[in-house]
Design an enzyme around this catalytic site. Structure first.
Site, PDB file in Angstrom:
ATOM      1  N   ASP A 127      45.450  47.805  34.618  1.00  9.13           N
ATOM      2  CA  ASP A 127      45.987  46.775  35.519  1.00  9.13           C
ATOM      3  C   ASP A 127      46.702  45.677  34.716  1.00  9.13           C
ATOM      4  OD1 ASP A 127      46.475  45.352  37.799  1.00  9.13           O
ATOM      5  OD2 ASP A 127      44.378  44.828  38.202  1.00  9.13           O
ATOM      6  N   TYR A 136      29.890  49.184  38.788  1.00  7.39           N
ATOM      7  CA  TYR A 136      31.166  49.539  39.417  1.00  7.39           C
ATOM      8  C   TYR A 136      31.506  51.031  39.339  1.00  7.39           C
ATOM      9  CZ  TYR A 136      32.133  44.612  40.081  1.00  7.39           C
ATOM     10  OH  TYR A 136      32.080  43.306  40.488  1.00  7.39           O
ATOM     11  N   SER A 163      43.843  36.635  40.181  1.00  7.95           N
ATOM     12  CA  SER A 163      44.284  37.868  39.530  1.00  7.95           C
ATOM     13  C   SER A 163      45.484  37.643  38.636  1.00  7.95           C
ATOM     14  CB  SER A 163      44.711  38.885  40.573  1.00  7.95           C
ATOM     15  OG  SER A 163      43.589  39.486  41.107  1.00  7.95           O
ATOM     16  N   GLY A 164      45.494  38.374  37.544  1.00  8.62           N
ATOM     17  CA  GLY A 164      46.620  38.287  36.632  1.00  8.62           C
ATOM     18  C   GLY A 164      46.444  37.201  35.593  1.00  8.62           C
TER      19      GLY A 164
HETATM   20  N1  ARG Z   1      42.024  41.173  42.954  1.00 12.32           N
HETATM   21  C1  ARG Z   1      41.901  39.761  43.085  1.00 12.32           C
HETATM   22  C2  ARG Z   1      43.290  39.129  43.200  1.00 12.32           C
HETATM   23  O1  ARG Z   1      44.213  39.838  43.521  1.00 12.32           O
HETATM   24  C3  ARG Z   1      41.097  39.134  41.999  1.00 12.32           C
HETATM   25  C4  ARG Z   1      39.715  39.499  42.126  1.00 12.32           C
HETATM   26  C5  ARG Z   1      38.845  38.974  41.067  1.00 12.32           C
HETATM   27  N2  ARG Z   1      37.572  39.053  41.673  1.00 12.32           N
HETATM   28  C6  ARG Z   1      36.459  38.710  41.098  1.00 12.32           C
HETATM   29  N3  ARG Z   1      35.378  38.769  41.786  1.00 12.32           N
HETATM   30  N4  ARG Z   1      36.451  38.319  39.873  1.00 12.32           N
HETATM   31  O2  ARG Z   1      43.490  37.943  43.118  1.00 12.32           O
END
Ligand code: ARG
Length: 240
Positions: free
Chosen positions: A95, A165, A192-193
């Site tokens: 990712d 997971y 994210s990112g």
């Molecule tokens: N996939 C999420 C996003 O697009 C971020 C998730 C991170 N989640 C976590 N529990 N650390 O922003």
């Protein structure tokens, strides 16, 4: 009444320019974070720039830098979006993506790159690293934050994360971080990112990229990050 000082999840507001490599990676309808790695490139998560298996048009992306407040960030346009060739949206594997800016950034107190780790760097279980972003402060909220927040999260062992997971979603190119027993500290949607940064001496290295998690800040559900060291040579190939 107990009011959690809930931030990113369980963190605090960042001071202006505290993390000068933080970038807002946004489209009209989505919010992500990113890390400035040199004057033309921002590291982010592939899932931030891929919609229904198609890489988003660079024209639809804007990159904001130079302020902890999203609404004060200076916007930059994008010339290219490069997604890791082995990214799989179904498992979040690989990712990782690199965004190329149309114009070069100028360094200042509030615009500075973060270090990439060495290819052979490891993260130690229990080491305290920092996740930052403009994402939700609670998985039940819906509004992202204007002010950048950060939270200290300890690195969790890979074995524990794999048990939680599954080995399809958590592979050797992932790390996870958080408080497995108590929960309460995590990244969340909108983060994210962005980076999972670990300090080594006087410098910060981006050791992880916020990728996914089950909810946010739940017990037995630490946040999962793409582990950057194995991607360093790919990242360098994109920017050369
Ligand atoms: N996939 C999420 C996003 O697009 C971020 C998730 C991170 N989640 C976590 N529990 N650390 O922003």
């Amino acid at each position: 009444m107990y009011v959690a000082s809930s931030r990113i999840v369980g963190g605090d507001a960042s001071a202006e320019c505290q993390f000068p490599w933080m970038a807002v990676v946004g489209t009209r309808s989505s919010l992500c974070g990113g890390s400035i790695i040199d004057d033309r490139h921002v590291l982010t998560a592939a899932h931030c720039v891929v919609r229904r298996n198609v890489v988003v048009n660079p024209r639809l992306l804007t990159i904001g830098v130079g302020s902890s407040r999203r609404n004060r960030a200076r916007r930059f346009r994008v010339s290219q979006v490069t997604v890791h060739p082995q990214y799989r949206s179904s498992s979040f594997s690989n990712d990782v993506a690199v965004i190329t800016l149309r114009r070069r950034l100028q360094w200042s107190q509030c615009v500075r790159p973060v270090c990439l780790p060495d290819q052979l760097d490891t993260a130690l279980v229990g080491q305290i690293c920092v996740a930052a972003g403009w994402g939700l402060t609670n998985e039940k909220n819906s509004r992202a934050e204007n002010n950048l927040r950060s939270v200290k999260v300890p690195i969790v062992s890979s074995g524990t994360c794999r048990r939680i997971y599954g080995s399809r979603n958590f592979d050797t190119n992932n790390i996870c971080a958080g408080d497995v027993r108590a929960g309460g500290i995590d990244s969340c949607r909108g983060d994210s990112g962005g980076p999972l940064m670990c300090s080594s001496g006087t410098q910060w290295k981006v050791m992880g990229i916020v990728s996914f998690g089950r909810g946010c800040g739940r017990r037995r559900a630490p946040g999962v990050y793409a582990f950057v060291p194995p991607y360093v040579s790919w990242i360098n190939s994109v920017r050369s």
